[in-house]
Design a protein around this motif. Structure first.
Motif, PDB file in Angstrom:
ATOM      1  N   HIS A 335       0.869  -1.176   0.000  1.00 28.87           N
ATOM      2  CA  HIS A 335       0.000   0.000   0.000  1.00 28.87           C
ATOM      3  C   HIS A 335       0.904   1.225   0.000  1.00 28.87           C
ATOM      4  O   HIS A 335       1.608   1.498   0.967  1.00 28.87           O
ATOM      5  N   GLY A 336       0.894   1.948  -1.124  1.00 27.60           N
ATOM      6  CA  GLY A 336       1.747   3.125  -1.253  1.00 27.60           C
ATOM      7  C   GLY A 336       2.951   2.832  -2.133  1.00 27.60           C
ATOM      8  O   GLY A 336       3.449   1.710  -2.200  1.00 27.60           O
ATOM      9  N   GLU A 337       3.430   3.895  -2.763  1.00 21.27           N
ATOM     10  CA  GLU A 337       4.511   3.742  -3.742  1.00 21.27           C
ATOM     11  C   GLU A 337       5.803   3.247  -3.108  1.00 21.27           C
ATOM     12  O   GLU A 337       6.488   2.383  -3.672  1.00 21.27           O
ATOM     13  N   GLU A 338       6.149   3.760  -1.955  1.00 23.74           N
ATOM     14  CA  GLU A 338       7.394   3.323  -1.304  1.00 23.74           C
ATOM     15  C   GLU A 338       7.294   1.850  -0.909  1.00 23.74           C
ATOM     16  O   GLU A 338       8.251   1.082  -1.053  1.00 23.74           O
ATOM     17  N   ALA A 339       6.113   1.444  -0.416  1.00 20.96           N
ATOM     18  CA  ALA A 339       5.909   0.040  -0.042  1.00 20.96           C
ATOM     19  C   ALA A 339       6.002  -0.871  -1.267  1.00 20.96           C
ATOM     20  O   ALA A 339       6.488  -2.004  -1.182  1.00 20.96           O
ATOM     21  N   ARG A 340       5.531  -0.363  -2.414  1.00 20.08           N
ATOM     22  CA  ARG A 340       5.595  -1.167  -3.637  1.00 20.08           C
ATOM     23  C   ARG A 340       7.046  -1.541  -3.944  1.00 20.08           C
ATOM     24  O   ARG A 340       7.346  -2.698  -4.222  1.00 20.08           O
ATOM     25  N   TRP A 341       7.949  -0.558  -3.893  1.00 20.36           N
ATOM     26  CA  TRP A 341       9.347  -0.849  -4.235  1.00 20.36           C
ATOM     27  C   TRP A 341      10.022  -1.666  -3.141  1.00 20.36           C
ATOM     28  O   TRP A 341      10.914  -2.484  -3.413  1.00 20.36           O
ATOM     29  N   HIS A 342       9.587  -1.480  -1.912  1.00 18.41           N
ATOM     30  CA  HIS A 342      10.077  -2.342  -0.839  1.00 18.41           C
ATOM     31  C   HIS A 342       9.742  -3.802  -1.149  1.00 18.41           C
ATOM     32  O   HIS A 342      10.584  -4.703  -1.009  1.00 18.41           O
ATOM     33  N   GLN A 343       8.504  -4.059  -1.597  1.00 19.27           N
ATOM     34  CA  GLN A 343       8.079  -5.423  -1.890  1.00 19.27           C
ATOM     35  C   GLN A 343       8.818  -6.007  -3.104  1.00 19.27           C
ATOM     36  O   GLN A 343       9.078  -7.217  -3.153  1.00 19.27           O
ATOM     37  N   GLU A 349      14.778 -10.990  -2.756  1.00 20.98           N
ATOM     38  CA  GLU A 349      15.484 -11.639  -1.647  1.00 20.98           C
ATOM     39  C   GLU A 349      14.923 -13.041  -1.403  1.00 20.98           C
ATOM     40  O   GLU A 349      15.667 -14.007  -1.200  1.00 20.98           O
ATOM     41  N   LEU A 350      13.604 -13.143  -1.416  1.00 18.55           N
ATOM     42  CA  LEU A 350      12.965 -14.439  -1.175  1.00 18.55           C
ATOM     43  C   LEU A 350      13.247 -15.413  -2.326  1.00 18.55           C
ATOM     44  O   LEU A 350      13.507 -16.599  -2.098  1.00 18.55           O
ATOM     45  N   ARG A 351      13.178 -14.917  -3.555  1.00 18.14           N
ATOM     46  CA  ARG A 351      13.457 -15.789  -4.707  1.00 18.14           C
ATOM     47  C   ARG A 351      14.893 -16.303  -4.687  1.00 18.14           C
ATOM     48  O   ARG A 351      15.152 -17.440  -5.079  1.00 18.14           O
ATOM     49  N   GLU A 352      15.805 -15.457  -4.231  1.00 15.31           N
ATOM     50  CA  GLU A 352      17.208 -15.886  -4.138  1.00 15.31           C
ATOM     51  C   GLU A 352      17.361 -17.056  -3.169  1.00 15.31           C
ATOM     52  O   GLU A 352      18.294 -17.855  -3.280  1.00 15.31           O
ATOM     53  N   GLN A 353      16.434 -17.198  -2.236  1.00 14.32           N
ATOM     54  CA  GLN A 353      16.466 -18.300  -1.273  1.00 14.32           C
ATOM     55  C   GLN A 353      15.663 -19.512  -1.754  1.00 14.32           C
ATOM     56  O   GLN A 353      15.454 -20.471  -1.007  1.00 14.32           O
ATOM     57  N   GLY A 354      15.176 -19.456  -3.012  1.00 14.62           N
ATOM     58  CA  GLY A 354      14.449 -20.592  -3.569  1.00 14.62           C
ATOM     59  C   GLY A 354      12.977 -20.600  -3.240  1.00 14.62           C
ATOM     60  O   GLY A 354      12.330 -21.648  -3.331  1.00 14.62           O
ATOM     61  N   LEU A 355      12.412 -19.461  -2.866  1.00 12.76           N
ATOM     62  CA  LEU A 355      10.996 -19.371  -2.521  1.00 12.76           C
ATOM     63  C   LEU A 355      10.201 -18.793  -3.693  1.00 12.76           C
ATOM     64  O   LEU A 355      10.699 -17.935  -4.424  1.00 12.76           O
ATOM     65  N   ALA A 356       8.963 -19.272  -3.869  1.00 12.82           N
ATOM     66  CA  ALA A 356       8.106 -18.816  -4.965  1.00 12.82           C
ATOM     67  C   ALA A 356       7.324 -17.586  -4.529  1.00 12.82           C
ATOM     68  O   ALA A 356       6.618 -17.617  -3.513  1.00 12.82           O
ATOM     69  N   VAL A 357       7.450 -16.506  -5.291  1.00  8.22           N
ATOM     70  CA  VAL A 357       6.881 -15.217  -4.891  1.00  8.22           C
ATOM     71  C   VAL A 357       6.184 -14.572  -6.084  1.00  8.22           C
ATOM     72  O   VAL A 357       6.659 -14.648  -7.218  1.00  8.22           O
ATOM     73  N   ASP A 410      13.937  -7.860   9.317  1.00 10.66           N
ATOM     74  CA  ASP A 410      15.175  -8.657   9.282  1.00 10.66           C
ATOM     75  C   ASP A 410      14.904 -10.156   9.371  1.00 10.66           C
ATOM     76  O   ASP A 410      15.740 -10.954   8.956  1.00 10.66           O
ATOM     77  N   GLN A 411      13.752 -10.543   9.927  1.00  5.89           N
ATOM     78  CA  GLN A 411      13.460 -11.960  10.157  1.00  5.89           C
ATOM     79  C   GLN A 411      12.513 -12.582   9.131  1.00  5.89           C
ATOM     80  O   GLN A 411      12.336 -13.802   9.121  1.00  5.89           O
ATOM     81  N   ILE A 412      11.912 -11.789   8.249  1.00  7.38           N
ATOM     82  CA  ILE A 412      10.861 -12.339   7.386  1.00  7.38           C
ATOM     83  C   ILE A 412      11.405 -13.381   6.402  1.00  7.38           C
ATOM     84  O   ILE A 412      10.751 -14.394   6.126  1.00  7.38           O
ATOM     85  N   VAL A 413      12.598 -13.183   5.869  1.00  9.83           N
ATOM     86  CA  VAL A 413      13.142 -14.145   4.898  1.00  9.83           C
ATOM     87  C   VAL A 413      13.372 -15.494   5.574  1.00  9.83           C
ATOM     88  O   VAL A 413      12.943 -16.542   5.074  1.00  9.83           O
ATOM     89  N   SER A 414      14.017 -15.486   6.719  1.00 11.26           N
ATOM     90  CA  SER A 414      14.302 -16.748   7.404  1.00 11.26           C
ATOM     91  C   SER A 414      12.996 -17.384   7.922  1.00 11.26           C
ATOM     92  O   SER A 414      12.860 -18.614   7.921  1.00 11.26           O
TER      93      SER A 414
END
Length: 422
Positions: A335-343, A349-357, A410-414
């Motif tokens: 929600h919001g332009e800054e959040a869009r680029w954050h996502q 980052e998640l795809r680099e760990q082998g997760l489907a996003v 910091d913990q969401i990927v793990s």
């Protein structure tokens, strides 16, 4: 009117492809257990590869190949079967150059035949096949059969039946041909038009005819096994003994033939429940003269082909669930332009760990994004807005249970990695 696919050529849509990927994965795993390496050959070859390899008088070459002159005027053919092209490749690639060399290869690919489309028999169809060169012993025949049967068992096929036969060496095959002609000549008028022609050119193919007239005329036909030379008989007896000692159920079918002229010695065919009268899902045999026929040094060979469309139809008819384990989808909500680029950054980052996003790229509302996640059958949603950006957190929701938690950035990927892979 929108353009449409050609008759006998079918799409595999994303909803269907997981089943294909499952059987292809099993095929590769099993082939590699037997130490077969993957080979990929062109779908387009010089017509000579198939005319010399499969046989000028075979129905495949006479009626079914897509053969045409290309822009250079060269006569070329779309691949109608796997073996002849593989033989050309192993000769040209030098895999059989050394005296006593052996090669074991497998392939998965499309074949093309201009025949009347039927259920599981399309003009473009796909095969898993394996070929072994350089070993003449019956143990190599048995190994190929065991590989094929393991593939079917791992796919979960039920009601499997294996039939075996032998045409013997050149002399045995010639003697059997003469015996069959003597038997069928008095019945020539009872045969179909195609088989009357085959009686002169390729009489063994009459045994494989599905025309009721031909099947009736072939009742009581001589057995190929009765024409075997002593060495061919010993070879076949060793194959039978090897299958028995391997615990494989089978029956000897003395009328079994295959559609290619290159076969010698051992032949086999595998059938499955759920396909009706046309229940064959694959088969193979030995071809000790084919390498030499296509210009290589005399080298024995044996192999099989298995139609993937027919296999998938049999599995569906039998209610077999293939081992399909797609990664759970993580859907990123913003929600919001800054959040869009954050996502966007988090997605990578998640795809680099082998997760489907996945995430919305078109600017939908948060509510519409959640609807989109439901439509895509996502397992997790990760939401970020202005509050989460300022607190360096995200909102993680399990879309299956409805459980929602706040997780630090910091913990969401793990956290997601652990939730996905344990």
């Amino acid at each position: 009117m929108p353009v449409q696919s050609l008759k006998g050529f079918e799409d595999v849509l994303p909803s269907q492809s997981p089943r294909w990927l499952a059987v292809e994965r099993i095929a590769r795993e099993v082939a590699e257990l037997f130490h077969y390496g993957e080979i990929r050959t062109p779908v387009l070859e010089s017509a000579d590869v198939y005319h010399r390899g499969v046989g000028e008088t075979s129905d495949i070459v006479r009626k079914e190949t897509y053969t045409f002159a290309d822009r250079d005027g060269d006569l070329v053919t779309l691949r109608p079967e796997g073996t002849a092209g593989v033989v050309r490749a192993v000769i040209e690639g030098g895999l059989l150059n050394d005296q006593g060399a052996r090669a074991k290869v497998y392939y998965i690919g499309a074949n093309f035949r201009h025949e009347r489309p039927q259920k599981g028999r399309l003009r473009q169809h796909h095969q898993f096949g394996a070929e072994a060169f350089g070993v003449a012993s019956p143990e190599q025949d048995v190994e190929c059969i065991l590989l094929q049967m393991m593939f079917y068992r791992r796919c979960g096929v039920k009601e499997l039946a294996l039939k075996v036969n032998s045409l013997g060496d050149r002399d045995s095959k010639s003697a059997y041909r003469d015996a069959l002609v003597r038997f069928l000549t008095p019945k020539k008028d009872q045969l179909s038009e195609d088989s009357q022609r085959r009686l002169e050119q390729n009489p063994l193919r009459i045994l494989d005819s599905k025309d009721p007239r031909d099947q009736a005329a072939c009742q009581g036909a001589p057995s190929a096994i009765d024409s075997l030379s002593p060495s061919s008989r010993a070879h076949f007896e060793s194959v039978v003994r090897g299958l028995q000692q391997s615990g494989v159920d089978f029956q000897i079918d003395p009328t079994l033939v295959r559609g290619f002229d290159y076969y010698t010695e051992t032949l086999w065919e595998v059938t499955a429940g759920g396909l009706g009268a046309q229940n064959a899902i694959g088969g193979g045999g030995r071809y000790n003269n084919l390498v030499e026929q296509l210009g290589g040094r005399p080298t024995p060979g044996v192999g099989f082909g298995s139609g993937l469309e027919r296999l998938l139809i049999a599995l569906e008819a039998q209610g077999v669930e293939l081992p399909i384990n797609p990664l759970p989808l993580i859907f990123l909500i913003w929600h919001g332009e800054e959040a869009r680029w954050h996502q966007h950054r988090l997605a990578m980052e998640l795809r680099e760990q082998g997760l489907a996003v996945d995430m919305d790229l078109s600017g939908r509302s948060v509510k519409a994004q959640f609807k989109m996640a439901d439509r895509e059958k996502a397992r997790f949603a990760v939401t970020v807005g202005e509050n989460e950006l300022s607190s360096r957190t995200v909102v993680l929701k399990d879309l299956r249970t409805g459980e929602q938690t706040v997780v630090t950035r910091d913990q969401i990927v793990s956290t997601l990695y652990t939730r996905t892979f344990g």
